[in-house]
Enzyme design. Structure first.
Site, mmCIF file in Angstrom:
data_model
loop_
_atom_site.group_PDB
_atom_site.id
_atom_site.type_symbol
_atom_site.label_atom_id
_atom_site.label_comp_id
_atom_site.label_asym_id
_atom_site.label_seq_id
_atom_site.Cartn_x
_atom_site.Cartn_y
_atom_site.Cartn_z
ATOM 1 C CG HIS A 186 -0.743 -4.768 1.365
ATOM 2 N ND1 HIS A 186 -0.713 -3.761 2.317
ATOM 3 C CD2 HIS A 186 0.535 -4.851 0.888
ATOM 4 C CE1 HIS A 186 0.502 -3.268 2.408
ATOM 5 N NE2 HIS A 186 1.276 -3.894 1.546
ATOM 6 C CB CYS A 199 -7.065 -1.314 2.201
ATOM 7 S SG CYS A 199 -6.655 -1.053 3.952
ATOM 8 C CB CYS A 234 -0.514 -5.051 7.208
ATOM 9 S SG CYS A 234 -0.355 -4.412 5.523
#
Length: 333
Positions: free
Chosen positions: A93, A254, A91
């Site tokens: 972020h 994103c 991920c």
């Protein structure tokens, strides 16, 4: 006050998207790699994810990260990424949020003007370079895992939409990249419900008829993200809405999606190496990325991406479970 579970966390947001960084209360999870730990967590500890991200402690767009001891000698910390859709391999972020928290809480040795944090993730080693001034993490640049295009110009038949052309690309998660103009929906936040419905329909059709699978890591498969590209986007500045299972938009630009988008543009001959690329979210926040070099992933051509963004700490908390609580694992409405 009684509690049968106490988890310590530092909450943050990265360009608008939350990351609940769990710093204490979770034992080391079994597994020789973070990929194995992710699999063990999915099979045995998913109640813990739901406790943290679902209501009443979380919300329908909640995201987080659980710190773990690293499984490899060249990493400072291990990370498992949790959100309402499940456990992600990587991920972007969230990693910016983790690096910011580690620096500003002193959980890693801090040097100025730059602190390097190496994170052991289920998708591989990720290096975060944190710009630090007066002890404050001002910006984080991530050298991400290798990105690639799995299937260009794929087509799927979607009920109510007909045939939709997309590129399937990977930047730590799989992304179906679709032009908004092909959906016949204006790119406008006032149309968010129609964009989301289209994204979920495309997602479901792909997973039913042509689910993606990583060529090297079989544990990474399926499509939970549809990257809806705004009209007028270019290989220098792209705008998008990111529809995510089971029905929410990424508030940030994103990070892994930015890497997948850069891989797509490079594969199409539109984004050269070492060229700045700005990716803008549905709410107008931005990540800036670039491609460092070409590589291979299995038999596929790939690229080594990096991108940068900002995160801010929003609070600290102990999350408790009263033994009388009727929702020990949270709920989804």
């Amino acid at each position: 006050m009684r509690s049968v579970r106490t988890l310590t966390a530092v909450d943050s947001h990265t360009e608008g998207m939350p990351t609940r960084v769990v710093t204490g209360g979770v034992r080391p999870i079994p597994g020789e790699t973070m990929a194995q730990r992710r699999r063990y967590f999915i099979e045995n500890l998913d109640e813990l994810r739901r406790f943290l991200v679902d209501e009443p402690r979380g919300h329908p767009a909640m995201s987080g990260a659980i710190l773990q001891p690293a499984t490899r000698a060249d990493a400072d910390w291990g990370v498992l990424y949790i959100e309402v859709s499940g456990l992600l391999p990587m991920c972007g972020h969230g990693t910016i949020g983790v690096a910011t928290v580690l620096v500003e809480t002193g959980m890693v040795p801090v040097t100025e003007p730059e602190t390097v944090v190496r994170l052991d993730t289920p998708a591989g080693l990720v290096e975060a370079r944190v710009t630090v001034r007066d002890g404050v993490a001002e910006r984080v640049t991530l050298r991400n895992v290798d990105a690639f295009v799995l299937e260009p110009d794929a087509v799927v038949d979607v009920p109510s939409l007909g045939e939709i052309r997309y590129d399937m690309a990977y930047g730590g998660n799989f992304y179906a990249i679709v032009d908004c103009e092909r959906l016949g929906i204006p790119f406008d936040r006032a149309e968010k419900d129609r964009i989301m419905a289209a994204g979920l329909g495309i997602m479901a059709a792909i997973n039913e008829r042509n689910p993606p699978a990583h060529p090297v890591d079989e544990a990474i498969s399926g499509c939970k993200h549809v990257h809806v590209v705004a009209p007028g986007s270019t290989a220098r500045h792209s705008r998008h809405a990111m529809a995510i299972h089971p029905g929410w938009f990424d508030r940030s630009p994103c990070g892994t999606g930015t890497c997948a988008r850069m891989a797509q543009l490079h594969a199409r001959g539109e984004l050269p190496l070492h060229t700045e690329f700005v990716n803008e979210s549905f709410i107008g926040t931005r990540f800036t990325g670039r491609l460092l070099e070409e590589t291979t992933v299995g038999t596929l051509a790939g690229v080594v991406p990096e991108f940068s963004g900002r995160a801010w700490i929003t609070g600290t908390a102990n999350y408790l479970l009263d033994p009388r609580d009727p929702f020990p694992a949270g709920f989804v409405l």
